[in-house]
Scaffold this active site. Structure first.
Site, PDB file in Angstrom:
ATOM      1  N   THR A 554       0.861  -1.176   0.000  1.00  0.00           N
ATOM      2  CA  THR A 554       0.000   0.000   0.000  1.00  0.00           C
ATOM      3  C   THR A 554       0.906   1.237   0.000  1.00  0.00           C
ATOM      4  OG1 THR A 554      -0.010   0.343   2.381  1.00  0.00           O
ATOM      5  CG2 THR A 554      -1.572  -1.266   1.524  1.00  0.00           C
ATOM      6  N   GLU A 605      13.534  -3.197  -0.547  1.00  0.00           N
ATOM      7  CA  GLU A 605      14.303  -2.914  -1.759  1.00  0.00           C
ATOM      8  C   GLU A 605      13.544  -2.018  -2.727  1.00  0.00           C
ATOM      9  OE1 GLU A 605      16.762  -2.171  -3.796  1.00  0.00           O
ATOM     10  OE2 GLU A 605      17.800  -4.042  -3.323  1.00  0.00           O
ATOM     11  N   LEU A 612      14.966  -2.535  -9.141  1.00  0.00           N
ATOM     12  CA  LEU A 612      16.424  -2.490  -9.298  1.00  0.00           C
ATOM     13  C   LEU A 612      17.127  -2.821  -7.980  1.00  0.00           C
ATOM     14  CD1 LEU A 612      17.003   0.821 -11.319  1.00  0.00           C
ATOM     15  CD2 LEU A 612      17.001  -1.523 -12.182  1.00  0.00           C
ATOM     16  N   LYS A 681      13.662   8.914  -1.209  1.00  0.00           N
ATOM     17  CA  LYS A 681      14.532   7.834  -1.691  1.00  0.00           C
ATOM     18  C   LYS A 681      15.990   8.088  -1.336  1.00  0.00           C
ATOM     19  CE  LYS A 681      11.474   6.404  -5.431  1.00  0.00           C
ATOM     20  NZ  LYS A 681      11.132   6.634  -6.826  1.00  0.00           N
TER      21      LYS A 681
END
Ligand code: ADP
Ligand code: ASP
Ligand code: MG
Length: 813
Positions: A554, A605, A612, A681
């Site tokens: 989610t 990941e 990736l 990120k």
């Protein structure tokens, strides 16, 4: 001579009794004794009737009526109509007697153990007489043996001890003097010398059969039941339990002592002494080989034979500084327990001699507390010993095998398996025979514990993984089809059996321990209950399945907020959801610590670069001792798509819309366009590299005009349209310089930033097409040329495979 014993399920009704008759028929040329139990469940009902009567509850009469009807119906179905009457009147007569006894109990408001034995003996007396009536009806010569006259016991009602010398003689005389080939005997029932009916303990019909076999030096004892033999674990709990072909007397005894109900523990001793082989066979699958229990040379056989467990255990701990070095403490403890006839199941003493732990049945716990505290009254009052500590709701789980003693590492493996599934061990004991290792664990963990150990010691074929998936949108749907497609491959190549035991979306949740059908999950989800996150988590925790993995696909903050509860229960978490890892550092750190403490993987990941291998690569570098100098990356598939497709010929807003329609953006595209998603990120990467970074520490130079952040998503599109000239200018400026626009994230020297940059043709980022991502790791080892990870950084398929890879990693195969 052969003794056959048929259990309660085997004689539960007329149809089953026919199967018993067919099995006995095979031995018609031999002398056999058939020992039978009460019709399945009857002993429990008789106990209930007695207790109700003693509590002055008249409903005992209904219980007796139902029992009478059941016995009469069984007899009527089994016997030809013309030959029923004598059997039916015998049954009725016995129920009259039972009524009278229970009425007495009702009047007296009291049920003595002696009367209780009288009442429960009727179960076996009637079942065996109905079987005898059948043989009478078909005129097959037989003899019904009244075990009250043959098996003589002391007056320990409910659990009477056999006088073997007398019993053996009585059985031998009775059977030898008879010309019959077929003897029928009620199990469980015996009597004192004075003729008072006794019973041999719950499940005691097995023992009756063993007593006959030993007395008559039978060639074999056959225990006919409802499973294919003794199994590596209780098949009701462990669906993969296997039948044991052959097992030594000692192992069988140990397994039954530690709870394998298939054989009543005292059964083995008499036949072992006489070296009589014992078969455990299935009445409902007579052709199956079953289990042979006999003398097996101790060098042969499996290291571990089986796993069993006993529930309703209480752990007593006697502790205190005054115990050190003073002899006699344990003796006094055990004497106190023995004085109340409290059975000790397991003992451990810590090497510091500070404490002794003893496991007993919970039913005896209050008695034990009283008697032990009384025995140590002086030491307790002068503070040398603490009052007895009693813990309840525990179970004993045991590994059994003759070969254990010559194989080191078994207990290590046992405790590692339990530990890695979050099962706390309260006490450990290894029998002096080194034929078992047993551990006291919480009752709530016992089913999981038996499964975990079974998997470690018996299921070399497969490791079972139990998944709970939340979020069944684009990526979730793809993940499920990938799981379905790879099922066979994983079984064959990784020996991994993946089962989705629970699923939830924002509307519904569904649990299915045996696994949701991955080809039909949408339909199955319709049958689910309304989704409630707390209930979903509570159910996962309470199901307590081994090798459990929670998968969050989610983008929901509430779901991200419950990971800590799962990790603390040793449930692995695979998160596609970025919120947890990009929430305040303290929560990220808490999750990491819980993961380490409870040995549960926490994997995410897909938080960076979709499928990736970005985080995995970074972790591998760090674990192998490398150090990160800098990270430079294009991490937004959306922004890359937008700037690769925008050249001023189509409005900027239209290109963003296309990205959204093709599923590359967050539901609110501003999270991508405004740089928040990229900030998250790079922060996650920096955190993984060891930096204690928060969102506000990251510099974001946004290219969006400030007004774009106001209002709804629709407003956002309108605002972008209004500012088309601004976007065109950005593009032209870069194009004139021979550069492309890329939204770049970087981390170096403890600092992170994101923003739009001009990328010249010689740069690694220049040739980055579609929605691709690229990450350059510059490290001590990759100092001159960076380590580059590049490829599709968005899209349901690749993201789903990234989640899939994390799931496999969580399995630690
Ligand atoms: P019966 O009525 O035939 O005496 P029981 O119910 O006493 O049968 O014992 C058989 C049951 O024991 C099986 O149905 C199974 O559920 C249970 N059981 C527990 N542990 C084991 C084990 N290790 N192997 C086989 N059965 C077991
Ligand atoms: N009928 C008795 C019981 O249920 C004995 C037996 O079945 O072995 O305990
Ligand atoms: Mg039994």
């Amino acid at each position: 001579m052969r003794v056959l014993k048929f259990g309660g399920t085997s004689v539960a009704n007329a149809a089953n009794i026919q199967k018993v008759i067919a099995i006995a028929e095979q031995f018609k040329n031999e002398k056999i004794v058939v020992v039978i139990s009460a019709l399945g469940g009857v002993t429990d009902e008789l106990i209930k009737a007695g207790s109700l009567a003693a509590e002055k509850d008249e409903s005992y009469k209904e219980v007796l009526e139902a029992l009478e009807k059941r016995h009469l119906d069984t007899a009527k179905t089994l016997l030809p109509v013309t030959l029923q009457s004598s059997c039916l009147s015998k049954v009725k007569q016995q129920f009259n007697e039972l009524d009278e006894i229970c009425e007495g109990v009702y009047r007296l408001n009291e049920l003595s153990l002696r009367t209780r034995d009288r009442i429960i003996s009727f179960g076996e007396l009637m079942s065996s007489q109905i079987l005898a009536a059948y043989y009478a009806a078909i005129q097959q010569p037989h003899e019904w043996l009244d075990t009250r006259q043959l098996i003589t016991t002391n007056n320990h009602f409910g659990f009477a001890a056999v006088d073997f010398a007398l019993t053996n003689r009585q059985i031998q005389e009775r059977v030898k003097q008879s010309p019959a080939n077929l003897f029928l005997a009620p199990g469980f029932v015996a009597a004192t010398k004075e003729g008072h009916t006794t019973t041999l303990g719950r499940g005691g019909s097995d023992y009756t059969a063993a007593i006959f076999a030993a007395a008559l030096q039978a060639n074999a004892l056959e225990i006919w039941t409802d499973v294919n033999g003794m199994m590596t674990a209780d098949p009701r709990w462990v669906p993969n339990a296997k039948t044991i072909d052959q097992i030594s007397y000692q192992e069988a005894m140990e397994l039954s002592h530690f709870g394998a109900k298939v054989i009543y523990p005292p059964t083995i001793q008499p036949v072992m002494n006489k070296k009589i082989p014992v078969w455990v066979k299935n009445t409902f699958q007579p052709q199956a080989a079953g289990t042979l229990i006999e003398n097996i040379p101790s060098s042969e056989g499996e290291i571990i034979r089986g796993i069993s467990s006993i529930n309703h255990i209480a752990l007593l701990s006697l502790e205190g500084s005054g115990m050190i070095g003073i002899p006699g403490f344990s003796k006094r403890l055990f004497e106190a327990l023995a004085s109340e006839e409290i059975n000790v199941i397991l003992i451990t003493q810590s090497s510091s001699e500070h404490s002794i732990c003893v496991a007993i049945n919970t039913a005896d716990a209050d008695k034990a507390k009283k008697v032990v505290d009384a025995a140590f009254e002086t030491e307790i009052s002068n503070g040398k010993v603490d009052p007895l500590k009693v813990e309840r709701n525990l179970s004993v789980i045991a590994l059994v095998g003759d070969q254990m003693k010559s194989h080191p590492g078994i207990s290590g493996k046992m405790f590692a398996s339990l530990g890695s599934n979050g099962i706390n061990v309260r006490a450990i004991a290894q029998g002096s025979s080194e034929r078992n290792i047993s551990a006291v664990i919480s009752y709530a963990d016992v089913k999981k514990g038996v499964n975990v150990l079974h998997e470690s010691f018996f299921e070399f074929d497969y490791k079972q993984l139990n998944l709970f998936i939340t979020g069944l949108g684009n990526v979730g749907g793809k993940l499920i089809s990938q799981l379905a497609q790879q099922k066979k491959y994983l079984q064959q190549h990784l020996k991994l059996n993946i089962r989705v035991a629970g699923m939830a979306n924002s509307k519904n949740m569904l649990f299915k321990e045996e696994g949701i059908d991955l080809h039909n999950w949408k339909e199955e989800m319709q049958t689910g209950e309304p989704m409630q996150l707390d209930a979903f988590v509570d159910t996962i925790v309470s199901k307590n399945l081994h090798n459990a993995v929670f998968v969050d696909i989610t983008a929901n903050a509430d779901v991200a907020g419950i990971y800590h509860k799962l990790l603390a229960k040793s449930i692995a978490v695979v998160a596609c959801n970025k919120i947890a890892c990009s929430s305040p550092y303290a929560y990220y750190q808490q999750l990491k610590s819980l993961s380490a403490e409870y040995n549960a993987q926490f994997l995410f990941e897909t938080n960076v670069g979709a499928g990736l291998p970005v985080i995995g690569t970074l972790n591998d570098l760090l674990r192998s001792g490398d150090r990160v100098n800098s990270i430079q990356a294009v991490l937004s598939g959306t922004l890359n798509f937008v700037f690769n497709n925008y050249d001023g010929t189509r409005p900027f807003a239209e290109v963003v819309k296309q990205a959204q329609d093709e599923g590359y953006t967050e539901p609110d595209p501003r999270l991508d366009l405004g740089g928040t998603d990229v900030m998250r990120k790079i922060m996650i990467l920096a955190r993984e590299a060891g930096e204690q970074l928060e969102m506000e520490d990251i510099t974001n130079t946004s290219f969006l005009p400030a007004s774009c952040f106001d209002g709804s998503v629709d407003d956002f599109y309108n605002e972008m349209a209004k500012h088309e000239a601004h976007f065109k200018a950005l593009y032209n400026e870069a194009a004139t310089a021979g550069c492309k626009l890329k939204f770049v994230a970087s981390y170096a020297d403890g600092k992170a930033q994101v923003g739009l940059q001009h990328i010249p043709a010689a740069h690694d980022f220049y040739h980055l097409y579609g929605k691709d991502n690229i990450v350059l790791f510059r490290t001590q080892r990759y100092a001159e040329q960076p380590l580059v990870v590049k490829g599709a950084g968005a899209g349901a398929d690749v993201t789903a495979s990234g989640v899939f890879a994390d799931i496999i990693r969580a399995a630690k195969v």
